[in-house]
Design a protein around this motif. Structure first.
Motif, PDB file in Angstrom:
ATOM      1  N   GLU A  60     -17.845  -6.357 -41.097  1.00 19.53           N
ATOM      2  CA  GLU A  60     -16.738  -6.259 -40.146  1.00 19.53           C
ATOM      3  C   GLU A  60     -16.641  -4.835 -39.592  1.00 19.53           C
ATOM      4  N   PRO A  61     -16.701  -4.654 -38.279  1.00 23.45           N
ATOM      5  CA  PRO A  61     -16.640  -3.302 -37.708  1.00 23.45           C
ATOM      6  C   PRO A  61     -15.241  -2.718 -37.795  1.00 23.45           C
ATOM      7  N   GLY A  62     -15.175  -1.411 -37.578  1.00 23.65           N
ATOM      8  CA  GLY A  62     -13.876  -0.728 -37.584  1.00 23.65           C
ATOM      9  C   GLY A  62     -13.659   0.066 -38.854  1.00 23.65           C
ATOM     10  N   LYS A  63     -12.397   0.204 -39.253  1.00 23.91           N
ATOM     11  CA  LYS A  63     -12.054   1.011 -40.419  1.00 23.91           C
ATOM     12  C   LYS A  63     -12.367   0.274 -41.723  1.00 23.91           C
ATOM     13  N   LEU A  64     -12.726   1.048 -42.737  1.00 22.65           N
ATOM     14  CA  LEU A  64     -12.995   0.463 -44.049  1.00 22.65           C
ATOM     15  C   LEU A  64     -11.722  -0.114 -44.656  1.00 22.65           C
ATOM     16  N   ILE A  65     -10.618   0.634 -44.576  1.00 22.37           N
ATOM     17  CA  ILE A  65      -9.340   0.173 -45.128  1.00 22.37           C
ATOM     18  C   ILE A  65      -8.425  -0.243 -43.990  1.00 22.37           C
ATOM     19  N   ARG A  66      -7.979  -1.501 -44.048  1.00 26.16           N
ATOM     20  CA  ARG A  66      -7.119  -2.035 -42.996  1.00 26.16           C
ATOM     21  C   ARG A  66      -5.665  -1.949 -43.442  1.00 26.16           C
ATOM     22  N   PRO A  67      -4.868  -1.098 -42.789  1.00 28.91           N
ATOM     23  CA  PRO A  67      -3.470  -0.944 -43.206  1.00 28.91           C
ATOM     24  C   PRO A  67      -2.664  -2.205 -42.934  1.00 28.91           C
ATOM     25  N   PHE A  68      -1.582  -2.357 -43.678  1.00 24.73           N
ATOM     26  CA  PHE A  68      -0.671  -3.467 -43.463  1.00 24.73           C
ATOM     27  C   PHE A  68       0.711  -2.889 -43.188  1.00 24.73           C
ATOM     28  N   GLN A  69       1.185  -3.072 -41.981  1.00 22.17           N
ATOM     29  CA  GLN A  69       2.467  -2.508 -41.567  1.00 22.17           C
ATOM     30  C   GLN A  69       3.592  -3.515 -41.811  1.00 22.17           C
ATOM     31  N   PHE A  70       4.554  -3.124 -42.612  1.00 24.55           N
ATOM     32  CA  PHE A  70       5.733  -3.962 -42.785  1.00 24.55           C
ATOM     33  C   PHE A  70       6.941  -3.049 -43.001  1.00 24.55           C
ATOM     34  N   ASN A  71       8.082  -3.508 -42.565  1.00 25.75           N
ATOM     35  CA  ASN A  71       9.304  -2.704 -42.705  1.00 25.75           C
ATOM     36  C   ASN A  71      10.459  -3.555 -43.212  1.00 25.75           C
ATOM     37  N   TRP A  72      10.148  -4.446 -44.165  1.00 26.20           N
ATOM     38  CA  TRP A  72      11.203  -5.268 -44.732  1.00 26.20           C
ATOM     39  C   TRP A  72      12.202  -4.403 -45.489  1.00 26.20           C
ATOM     40  N   LYS A  73      13.449  -4.662 -45.261  1.00 25.84           N
ATOM     41  CA  LYS A  73      14.498  -3.915 -45.979  1.00 25.84           C
ATOM     42  C   LYS A  73      15.089  -4.736 -47.122  1.00 25.84           C
ATOM     43  N   ASN A  74      14.855  -6.051 -47.089  1.00 31.23           N
ATOM     44  CA  ASN A  74      15.406  -6.906 -48.132  1.00 31.23           C
ATOM     45  C   ASN A  74      14.611  -8.203 -48.195  1.00 31.23           C
ATOM     46  N   ARG A  75      14.985  -9.046 -49.143  1.00 30.77           N
ATOM     47  CA  ARG A  75      14.275 -10.300 -49.360  1.00 30.77           C
ATOM     48  C   ARG A  75      14.379 -11.209 -48.141  1.00 30.77           C
ATOM     49  N   HIS A  76      15.522 -11.210 -47.481  1.00 27.43           N
ATOM     50  CA  HIS A  76      15.715 -12.060 -46.312  1.00 27.43           C
ATOM     51  C   HIS A  76      14.714 -11.711 -45.208  1.00 27.43           C
TER      52      HIS A  76
END
Length: 383
Positions: A60-76
């Motif tokens: 797979e081309p591109g970066k070796l480590i693929r970041p995961f962006q999330f900004n959950w503040k709570n379970r909901h």
């Protein structure tokens, strides 16, 4: 009873050997991670330096480590993200369990049970759970030329039943992602007798063929793995000292939800001489299994395996998101796999029930069972 005092003394006497192993692993991890920076952006020219059985190849081309962006503040908010990923998406899972034949009962009989789960994640509760059990009889053990009271043949039959159950799911449903609790690359079968190994090979190739023909990806989820495919690849590319460092230790510092780029597996699990690697038994799927690593907890990363055609079809990010969402539901482990496990599990109390049924069956049909005296005393002690 376990001799705890003696075990404690053994730990003390083996301290240096254990510490030395840990120190060597840490030193190797540091050395390999320093070179890992050269893979930060995938360069396919590196594949040219790789021999056959190189462990892995860049896919797979591109970066070796693929970041995961999330900004959950709570379970909901986390559940809202899960809904955005899984809503209307068909996901299936299969697991199995077994009762091995017991020589204390003289007649070799074993049980295998599989459970399959289907969930389309719709408001009309399009959810289905099915469990199937079957008995392996003495003539089946004999026909397979195996030891009737061993575990290897039963384990192989269980895996074949799991694969057949997944194939059934794929044929019944469209646009489906099917999770398997375990690997698609079955290195452990290389040490088995040829007749038992062939059961696994036939089962996994049937599964891969069904996945390809239906375009429903089968996803192997490996929670704990000691695979060394990427580290072997790095050994060849960067001329590093060959080591037993696992890939998961190499990527142990990635953050929750992050994944590596996808690799094509070219595992070298040959046993010396003219022996084959397990993938050599896979026929046209020999170069058809891809994988990535992803962090799903505070521990070591998990390994996710899937057919390489799913990468070509642009499915890798979707597969990763499904795994993340399932793990958020349950807490660091795919919910649907745990549901399949719970449904398939044969508990120890149910082992006793099975042998009670066997006793009654044999009495009703005039079949004599000569039980061992040792087993009788064990049962008395359990009561």
């Amino acid at each position: 009873m376990l001799d705890l005092k003696n075990i404690s003394l053994q730990f003390d006497s083996k301290l240096e050997a254990i510490k030395s192993y840990d120190a060597q692993r840490s030193e190797l991890a540091k050395e390999y991670r320093e070179e890992l920076g050269k893979l930060n952006v995938i360069d396919f020219k590196m594949n040219e330096a790789l021999p056959s059985y190189s462990g892995a190849k860049l896919l797979e081309p591109g970066k070796l480590i693929r970041p995961f962006q999330f900004n959950w503040k709570n379970r909901h908010e986390a559940l809202e993200w899960i809904n955005s990923v899984l809503s209307g998406v068909a996901v299936g899972a299969v697991d199995g369990s077994q009762i091995y034949s017991d020589k204390n009962y003289e007649i070799p009989l074993a049980v295998i049970q599989t459970s399959r789960i289907f969930n389309r994640h719709t408001n009309d509760s399009d959810y289905k759970q099915e469990t199937e059990a079957s008995i392996i009889t003495p003539d089946e053990f004999e026909a397979a030329s195996v030891y009737s009271f061993g575990s290897e043949y039963v384990d192989a039959r269980r895996f074949a039943a799991e694969c057949d159950s997944m194939v059934q799911l794929m044929k019944e449903h469209e646009k489906l992602y099917v999770l398997l609790d375990g690997a698609l690359i079955l290195s452990h079968i290389n040490v088995l007798n040829a007749n038992i190994r062939q059961i696994y090979v036939n089962a996994i190739t049937r599964l891969l063929e069904a996945s390809e023909s239906t375009k429903n990806p089968v996803i192997g989820y490996i929670d704990t793995t000691m695979s060394r495919d990427v580290t072997l690849m790095m050994h060849h590319i960067f001329e590093l000292k060959k080591s037993k460092l696992s890939d998961t230790h190499l990527f142990s510092n990635i953050l929750w939800g992050e994944r590596t780029a996808a690799f094509l597996c070219d595992r070298d699990d040959r046993r010396g001489g003219d022996s084959k690697a397990v993938l050599d038994y896979y026929g046209r799927f020999r170069n058809g299994i891809a994988f990535f690593y992803m962090s799903m907890s505070n521990g070591l990363p998990v390994r996710v395996e899937f057919p390489s055609w799913a990468y070509q079809a642009g499915q890798v990010d979707k597969i990763a998101d499904i795994i993340r969402a399932e793990c958020v539901i349950r807490g660091n482990y795919p919910d649907i796999l745990m549901r399949a496990h719970d449904a398939a599990l044969i508990r120890m109390s149910e082992h006793t029930l099975f042998y009670g049924m066997l006793d009654n069956f044999c009495k009703a049909h005039g079949i004599k069972i000569h039980k061992s005296a040792k087993h009788f005393h064990k049962m008395m002690n359990w009561k």
